[in-house]
Scaffold this motif. Structure first.
Motif, PDB file in Angstrom:
ATOM      1  N   LYS A   1       0.840  -1.190   0.000  1.00 45.02           N
ATOM      2  CA  LYS A   1       0.000   0.000   0.000  1.00 45.02           C
ATOM      3  C   LYS A   1       0.881   1.249   0.000  1.00 45.02           C
ATOM      4  N   HIS A   2       0.255   2.379  -0.333  1.00 45.43           N
ATOM      5  CA  HIS A   2       0.990   3.646  -0.391  1.00 45.43           C
ATOM      6  C   HIS A   2       1.618   3.955   0.976  1.00 45.43           C
ATOM      7  N   GLY A   3       2.906   4.224   0.990  1.00 40.94           N
ATOM      8  CA  GLY A   3       3.611   4.536   2.224  1.00 40.94           C
ATOM      9  C   GLY A   3       4.032   3.323   3.026  1.00 40.94           C
ATOM     10  N   GLU A   4       3.671   2.137   2.582  1.00 36.67           N
ATOM     11  CA  GLU A   4       3.989   0.905   3.297  1.00 36.67           C
ATOM     12  C   GLU A   4       5.243   0.269   2.702  1.00 36.67           C
ATOM     13  N   VAL A   5       6.135  -0.236   3.561  1.00 37.04           N
ATOM     14  CA  VAL A   5       7.344  -0.910   3.090  1.00 37.04           C
ATOM     15  C   VAL A   5       6.978  -2.333   2.672  1.00 37.04           C
ATOM     16  N   PRO A   6       7.300  -2.754   1.447  1.00 35.48           N
ATOM     17  CA  PRO A   6       6.972  -4.126   1.025  1.00 35.48           C
ATOM     18  C   PRO A   6       7.643  -5.150   1.931  1.00 35.48           C
ATOM     19  N   CYS A   7       7.042  -6.316   2.014  1.00 31.85           N
ATOM     20  CA  CYS A   7       7.588  -7.388   2.858  1.00 31.85           C
ATOM     21  C   CYS A   7       7.336  -8.742   2.208  1.00 31.85           C
ATOM     22  N   VAL A   8       8.394  -9.526   2.031  1.00 29.33           N
ATOM     23  CA  VAL A   8       8.269 -10.878   1.485  1.00 29.33           C
ATOM     24  C   VAL A   8       8.299 -11.872   2.649  1.00 29.33           C
ATOM     25  N   PRO A   9       7.242 -12.673   2.842  1.00 26.12           N
ATOM     26  CA  PRO A   9       7.251 -13.666   3.919  1.00 26.12           C
ATOM     27  C   PRO A   9       8.400 -14.656   3.736  1.00 26.12           C
TER      28      PRO A   9
END
Length: 553
Positions: free
Chosen positions: A123-131
């Motif tokens: 989402k906008h402003g959210e840092v991506p995260c790969v499980p």
């Protein structure tokens, strides 16, 4: 292998080499079931961090939305501190989450399918995260070691491990000002609760090991990203401890919240022509030895400090300053002012504003007054008494938009929840005349939650927590209505040695799983009671805005 008198054949030499290579591969590879366990831990940490953030957001919202007459100097100061705490924590968390994201891209590559998908779904402003379960090189330890420590075993000040260490130290140093008073005295109980957030060298039997080496040297990718998520959890836990302290200080410090609000207690809000308005002005939660100075004017909504010279002045003890004003003509009259007291902590004058109004009606006319206050609480029965003339059976009472029950002088008024924040002008009419009064419609305030008989948070022993195995929701003692609430469910985040376990409980009593967790908890374990859902027959179900945090001592 062959003996000296029986040399190895090329085939035997090849088989021996294969066993050697296989042994090395088994030593280097991580078992699949261990990697699966990493997946579970990662999922739990990510979800728990989200839960903690949601709970903290509720606390911030509850504090930062206080305004109007309820906004005292202490609350305003707490709001400023809370905003600063939130900003520094968000920056710290974003750095750690970004570090995890950059590490994932480094070990798998920016074109890896999971990396591309995470970037697309963020989402906008959210840092991506790969499980963890989608990281391809989750069992690799060369790349994450090189990424975190660089080529100089973590001695380079610009390597991520060193930068992270410095940021954690700076963040923790920044927290200290929030629990240090004006005399420079640090609250030791808060400091003790932040002990897990540290970058100290790790002590082993062979001597100290630097923090960055102990945490990141030859740790596989799965372990490294989970460790970073654990650090996010520790930062959010520290934020919760400090925010609780800020809120508690605002609520318990002298001259703060409603504890030291100015109040005008009128003998009657409805007067007949020729009567006088009589009131006693006090400061709640007073010191009996305190001297009060009351300044007020009639016909105004508020009184500024600049108008003090032209205002009426009364003085008296903190038990109450009597005020008497000629009633005036028929109609509604206003009075506003403030109580001036000397803050014992600073020696400075503090002003606590109050306002009130009363109605003057012709003798023999109709009147109406609230039994409890000129406030109607939405969703419940508010008893009011109407009066006028000699025959109560001929009274007609109107509260537009509200349900009115009963007859004669005694009525119950039930405003709908849609009227919260609005006013309703009530009218009572008899054959001898009529009168009006304006009531404010407010939401029934949230009760407060406690554990058992007397636990509201803080450091407690296992025995104390186990001896109070239930949650209770109660209205504040100064709330005028007797409302009973039932605890429907709640969640408990148990933070032990950096691992978060979430336990869901139904009803008010502790579940057996929670009891077992308490009995087996070690010192420093945190139990965070959140998402507390309560119900009341007339008002339905609510979620408590405040959580309870207990740390085992």
């Amino acid at each position: 292998m062959g003996a000296k008198n029986c040399p190895e054949t090329p085939r035997q030499q090849m088989i021996g080499m294969m066993y050697l290579v296989l042994t090395a591969m088994l030593a280097l590879n991580v078992a699949k079931d261990i990697l699966d366990a990493f997946n579970v831990v990662d999922d739990t940490l990510i979800q728990s961090n989200k839960n903690v953030k949601t709970a903290l957001d509720d606390r911030y919202e509850n504090l930062l939305t206080v305004s109007g007459d309820e906004l005292t100097a202490a609350i305003e100061e707490a709001q400023g501190k809370a905003k600063e705490l939130r900003k520094s924590t968000d920056e710290m968390v974003k750095y750690i989450e970004t570090l995890r994201w950059d590490l994932t891209k480094d070990v798998d590559g920016e074109n890896a399918s999971a990396v591309v998908e995470a970037q697309k779904n963020a989402k906008h402003g959210e840092v991506p995260c790969v499980p963890v379960d989608k990281i391809e090189a989750k069992d690799n330890f060369d790349k994450p070691t090189h990424f975190m420590l660089g080529t100089n075993e973590g001695h380079d000040a610009n390597c991520p491990a060193q930068v992270l260490k410095k940021k954690i130290n700076d963040y923790k140093k920044g927290l200290k000002k929030f629990y240090t008073n004006d005399q420079g005295i640090v609250d030791k109980s808060v400091e003790a609760q932040l002990a897990s957030l540290n970058t100290n060298d790790h002590q082993t039997k062979d001597g100290p090991v630097r923090w960055e080496i102990y945490n990141f040297d030859h740790l596989i990718t799965a372990g490294t990203v989970i460790l970073l998520s654990k650090m996010v959890s520790e930062v959010k836990s520290a934020e919760a401890v400090v925010l609780n302290y800020i809120i508690s200080r605002a609520g318990s410090a002298n001259l703060s919240f409603a504890e030291y609000a100015g109040h005008s207690i009128a003998e009657s809000k409805v007067l007949f022509s020729g009567d006088s308005y009589k009131s006693t002005v006090i400061v709640a939660a007073f010191d009996p030895a305190m001297q009060l100075d009351v300044y007020y004017k009639v016909g105004v909504d508020s009184l500024s400090e600049a108008e003090e010279g032209s205002a009426i002045h009364e003085s008296g003890p903190a038990t109450g300053v009597p005020v008497e004003i000629a009633g005036g003509g028929v109609g509604t009259h206003k009075i506003a002012g403030y109580v001036k007291v000397i803050n014992p902590n600073t020696g400075k004058a503090e002003r606590y504003h109050f306002k009130d109004e009363y109605v003057v009606v012709p003798k023999g006319g109709a009147t109406i007054s609230a039994d409890k206050m000129n406030v109607l609480y939405a969703g419940i029965k508010n008893p009011v008494t109407a009066a006028g003339g000699s025959d109560a059976s001929k009274l007609t009472v109107s509260f537009p938009g509200c349900q009115v029950q009963g007859s004669g002088a005694s009525r119950n008024v039930i405003p709908p929840t849609s009227m919260i924040g609005r006013t309703v002008e009530a009218t009572v009419t008899t054959s001898e005349g009529s009168a009006k009064m304006t009531f404010r419609v407010k939401k029934v305030p949230d009760p407060y939650a406690q554990i058992g008989a007397n636990i509201f948070g803080g450091k407690k022993s296992k025995a104390e927590l186990a001896a109070n195995p239930m949650l209770i929701a109660k209205m504040s003692e100064d709330f005028a209505f007797d409302l009973k609430w039932t605890v429907q469910s709640y969640s408990v985040d148990v933070i032990e040695k950096g691992i978060i376990t979430t336990i869901n409980c139904s009803g008010s009593a502790f579940s057996q799983q929670l009891r077992d967790k308490i009995n087996g908890a070690s010192a420093g374990t945190v139990f965070m009671f959140s998402n507390i859902k309560i119900s009341q027959p007339e008002l339905g179900t609510r979620t408590m805005p405040r959580d309870i945090t207990v740390r085992i001592k």
